[in-house]
Design an enzyme around this catalytic site. Structure first.
Site, PDB file in Angstrom:
ATOM      1  N   SER A  84     -12.289  25.686 -27.968  1.00 50.21           N
ATOM      2  CA  SER A  84     -12.374  24.466 -28.749  1.00 50.21           C
ATOM      3  C   SER A  84     -11.214  24.442 -29.742  1.00 50.21           C
ATOM      4  O   SER A  84     -10.784  25.488 -30.227  1.00 50.21           O
ATOM      5  CB  SER A  84     -13.709  24.450 -29.504  1.00 50.21           C
ATOM      6  OG  SER A  84     -13.601  23.666 -30.668  1.00 50.21           O
ATOM      7  N   THR A 124     -39.638  26.025 -11.968  1.00 48.76           N
ATOM      8  CA  THR A 124     -39.924  24.657 -11.535  1.00 48.76           C
ATOM      9  C   THR A 124     -40.041  23.882 -12.841  1.00 48.76           C
ATOM     10  O   THR A 124     -40.522  24.430 -13.849  1.00 48.76           O
ATOM     11  CB  THR A 124     -41.231  24.542 -10.722  1.00 48.76           C
ATOM     12  OG1 THR A 124     -42.316  24.961 -11.549  1.00 48.76           O
ATOM     13  CG2 THR A 124     -41.201  25.402  -9.466  1.00 48.76           C
ATOM     14  N   HIS A 125     -39.595  22.654 -12.864  1.00 48.46           N
ATOM     15  CA  HIS A 125     -39.564  21.836 -14.099  1.00 48.46           C
ATOM     16  C   HIS A 125     -38.764  22.535 -15.202  1.00 48.46           C
ATOM     17  O   HIS A 125     -39.023  22.315 -16.386  1.00 48.46           O
ATOM     18  CB  HIS A 125     -40.976  21.525 -14.621  1.00 48.46           C
ATOM     19  CG  HIS A 125     -41.917  21.041 -13.565  1.00 48.46           C
ATOM     20  ND1 HIS A 125     -42.132  19.704 -13.305  1.00 48.46           N
ATOM     21  CD2 HIS A 125     -42.680  21.723 -12.684  1.00 48.46           C
ATOM     22  CE1 HIS A 125     -43.001  19.588 -12.312  1.00 48.46           C
ATOM     23  NE2 HIS A 125     -43.345  20.795 -11.915  1.00 48.46           N
ATOM     24  N   LYS A 183     -15.807  29.189 -29.596  1.00 45.44           N
ATOM     25  CA  LYS A 183     -16.286  28.530 -28.365  1.00 45.44           C
ATOM     26  C   LYS A 183     -15.621  29.030 -27.090  1.00 45.44           C
ATOM     27  O   LYS A 183     -14.440  29.324 -27.065  1.00 45.44           O
ATOM     28  CB  LYS A 183     -16.033  27.005 -28.451  1.00 45.44           C
ATOM     29  CG  LYS A 183     -16.910  26.248 -29.403  1.00 45.44           C
ATOM     30  CD  LYS A 183     -18.394  26.306 -29.044  1.00 45.44           C
ATOM     31  CE  LYS A 183     -18.735  25.548 -27.785  1.00 45.44           C
ATOM     32  NZ  LYS A 183     -18.667  24.107 -27.943  1.00 45.44           N
ATOM     33  N   ASN A 216     -15.994  27.350 -23.371  1.00 40.82           N
ATOM     34  CA  ASN A 216     -16.662  26.250 -22.661  1.00 40.82           C
ATOM     35  C   ASN A 216     -16.475  26.337 -21.149  1.00 40.82           C
ATOM     36  O   ASN A 216     -15.384  26.610 -20.680  1.00 40.82           O
ATOM     37  CB  ASN A 216     -16.111  24.905 -23.141  1.00 40.82           C
ATOM     38  CG  ASN A 216     -16.317  24.698 -24.630  1.00 40.82           C
ATOM     39  OD1 ASN A 216     -17.319  25.132 -25.189  1.00 40.82           O
ATOM     40  ND2 ASN A 216     -15.355  24.063 -25.275  1.00 40.82           N
ATOM     41  N   GLU A 245     -18.282  22.083 -15.419  1.00 43.20           N
ATOM     42  CA  GLU A 245     -18.678  20.771 -15.951  1.00 43.20           C
ATOM     43  C   GLU A 245     -17.921  19.658 -15.228  1.00 43.20           C
ATOM     44  O   GLU A 245     -18.482  18.607 -14.906  1.00 43.20           O
ATOM     45  CB  GLU A 245     -18.371  20.684 -17.447  1.00 43.20           C
ATOM     46  CG  GLU A 245     -19.272  21.535 -18.316  1.00 43.20           C
ATOM     47  CD  GLU A 245     -18.822  21.494 -19.770  1.00 43.20           C
ATOM     48  OE1 GLU A 245     -19.488  20.834 -20.572  1.00 43.20           O
ATOM     49  OE2 GLU A 245     -17.783  22.114 -20.097  1.00 43.20           O
ATOM     50  N   ASN A 270      -2.598  -2.440  12.937  1.00 42.61           N
ATOM     51  CA  ASN A 270      -4.058  -2.303  12.874  1.00 42.61           C
ATOM     52  C   ASN A 270      -4.569  -1.061  13.610  1.00 42.61           C
ATOM     53  O   ASN A 270      -5.424  -0.337  13.105  1.00 42.61           O
ATOM     54  CB  ASN A 270      -4.733  -3.562  13.428  1.00 42.61           C
ATOM     55  CG  ASN A 270      -4.368  -4.785  12.621  1.00 42.61           C
ATOM     56  OD1 ASN A 270      -3.772  -4.672  11.540  1.00 42.61           O
ATOM     57  ND2 ASN A 270      -4.719  -5.965  13.118  1.00 42.61           N
ATOM     58  N   LYS A 283      -8.277   3.490   1.626  1.00 43.76           N
ATOM     59  CA  LYS A 283      -7.541   4.749   1.605  1.00 43.76           C
ATOM     60  C   LYS A 283      -7.696   5.568   0.329  1.00 43.76           C
ATOM     61  O   LYS A 283      -7.897   6.784   0.387  1.00 43.76           O
ATOM     62  CB  LYS A 283      -6.059   4.490   1.882  1.00 43.76           C
ATOM     63  CG  LYS A 283      -5.799   4.424   3.384  1.00 43.76           C
ATOM     64  CD  LYS A 283      -4.471   3.840   3.723  1.00 43.76           C
ATOM     65  CE  LYS A 283      -4.493   2.329   3.684  1.00 43.76           C
ATOM     66  NZ  LYS A 283      -5.476   1.720   4.585  1.00 43.76           N
ATOM     67  N   SER A 308       0.831  -1.216   0.000  1.00 50.12           N
ATOM     68  CA  SER A 308       0.000   0.000   0.000  1.00 50.12           C
ATOM     69  C   SER A 308       0.862   1.260   0.000  1.00 50.12           C
ATOM     70  O   SER A 308       0.348   2.370   0.048  1.00 50.12           O
ATOM     71  CB  SER A 308      -0.926   0.003   1.223  1.00 50.12           C
ATOM     72  OG  SER A 308      -0.183  -0.188   2.414  1.00 50.12           O
TER      73      SER A 308
END
Ligand code: ARG
Length: 460
Positions: free
Chosen positions: A278, A156-157, A284, A286, A291, A111, A326, A23
């Site tokens: 882009s 809403t929606h 563009k 972005n 995101e 441990n 971990k 590890s």
């Protein structure tokens, strides 16, 4: 590579297996904490006369030297050098002070060591995350204040519903993050428990002083049950769960920033420094950062499920499976810190397009509820008023009109109780002003909520 457990074995370890079980490549992150725990443990062994004062001094000195070298970047932890960080520290200590290094492991086990390392690491991360959340709240608060008074459509929606203050929308996130912070604060209490002294699983026959170690390491409590202390990972699961909720909040905010910066909305413009272009389309810009924050929510959820799955059928106490805890923990802490920090910088630097927000309220019928409420105040049952105004919307749509365009005689043709006043209340500004219930979007309420938020930030 010398093993801590070599004595029992006649054959040497299979090379592929050795790599598989190591590890060190990831738990080397815990070196600082492992050293702190080891120093406190050695001091306690000396204090309790389990080792001599000279032995204690040698061990502590050696550990402090390693600590210094690590801090100054003078020593590199190379994968393959040891099985894990605990073995690495012990090997290094032996290189420095010789065989007496072997006394450090009296009354302890890897441990209880790993459980300790993870807890002290997490305590630090939780405090860091709380501070970052506070910065993000400050950014939201500052932006809400700076743009106070701007009206936008509330949705809403994802359909225009009712006008709201832009500041009210931002403050919604302020309060979400306040709960995330509170959840972090609450789980901290359960992380702040010292497992050291539990040894492998059963406790120890040596006359140790666990309370002393806890006070040396700034832990509030010591664990009650040695089996539970070395096998419990619910403190990590709790963190990962709270992190998942927090990440979901960041993702929702991220999604709104993506939408708002699209041409269709154009409510905001994110600063160039947090966007990319882009490789083919020159025009563009972005919103990559937001995101990615939205996207990284996936790995934070995944980390939670990973650890749940690892833990679900493990018998007590320690099992090697638990070594897999971990990477999800580190990854989530890191992802959270980066995401929160960047989010607050983007909120700080974004441009708000007042005009676009306000013109988008034209022709959207988002004040239709005002008309219904108007009739209700004149004595109509709400259901009836709702139906009547629904009919007015159809009329407007069929005649290519807005509610605001209706003349008084047109209004009266729908209901005799309509008066000039009804035309006034159709303005978004007036719709905002009427929402003066506690927690509502009126100027007065939102101002109050901003004041309250400032107090909250001052408290902690
Ligand atoms: N590297 C181990 C882990 O992360 C440390 C504990 C090992 N204990 C043992 N008995 N093999 O879980």
């Amino acid at each position: 590579m010398e093993k801590l457990w070599g004595g029992r074995f006649k054959k040497s370890i299979n090379k592929e297996m050795e790599e598989f079980i190591s590890s060190l490549s990831f738990d080397k992150k815990l070196v600082k904490y492992d050293l702190l725990g080891s120093i406190a443990h050695a001091q306690m062994l000396g204090k309790c006369n389990i080792i001599t004062k000279e032995e204690k001094n040698k061990i502590v000195e050696g550990l402090k030297q390693i600590q210094k070298e690590v801090q100054e970047g003078k020593v590199e932890i190379i994968t393959g050098e040891a099985e894990d960080i605990h073995s690495w520290v012990e090997n290094k200590l032996k290189e420095k002070i010789g065989a007496v290094a072997g006394k450090l492991h009296i009354a302890r086990s890897r441990n209880d060591q790993i459980a300790f390392d993870e807890r002290i690491y997490l305590k630090e991360e939780v405090l860091k995350i709380q501070d970052l959340l506070k910065d993000l709240q400050k950014s939201l608060l500052f932006t809400a204040q700076k743009n106070f008074g701007i009206i936008m459509p509330g949705y809403t929606h994802l359909q225009h519903a009712q006008p709201i203050l832009f500041s009210h929308h931002l403050m919604a996130y302020f309060y979400m993050f306040e709960r995330d912070k509170a959840r972090m604060q609450d789980l901290y209490k359960r992380v702040d428990v010292l497992p050291l002294g539990s040894a492998a699983l059963a406790g120890t026959s040596f006359p140790i002083d666990r309370e002393y170690v806890a006070s040396q390491l700034g832990f509030n409590r010591i664990s009650e049950n040695s089996l539970d202390a070395v096998s419990g990972r619910d403190f990590i699961l709790e963190f990962l769960s709270v992190a998942a909720i927090l990440m979901m909040h960041l993702s929702r905010l991220g999604e709104e920033l993506v939408l708002w910066s699209s041409k269709e909305f154009a409510f905001i413009e994110l600063d160039d420094s947090f966007c990319t272009g882009s490789s083919i389309m020159p025009q563009k810009k972005n919103p990559d950062t937001v995101e990615l924050i939205r996207g990284k929510t996936g790995r934070v959820y995944g980390n939670l499920i990973t650890l749940f799955t690892i833990m679900k059928s493990l018998p007590l106490a320690y099992n090697k499976d638990m070594q897999e805890d971990k990477e999800p923990l580190f990854d989530t802490a890191h992802t959270l810190e980066k995401s929160i920090s960047l989010m607050s910088k983007m909120i700080d630097t974004m441009q708000v397009n007042k005009e676009k927000m306000e013109t988008s309220l034209k022709d959207d019928f988002s004040t239709a509820t005002e008309l219904a409420d108007y009739l209700v105040k004149k004595g109509l049952p709400f259901r009836e008023a709702h139906k009547l105004v629904g009919g007015m919307v159809i009329y407007c749509l069929e005649n290519k009109k807005n509610l605001e365009d209706l003349t008084l005689s047109e209004l009266k043709s729908f209901h005799k109780n309509f008066s000039e006043k009804a035309l006034e209340i159709l303005k978004p500004q007036s719709a905002i002003e009427t929402k003066d219930s506690f927690g509502g979007t009126s100027l007065k309420r939102v101002k109050g909520s901003i004041q309250k938020a400032k107090k909250i930030l001052k408290q902690k």
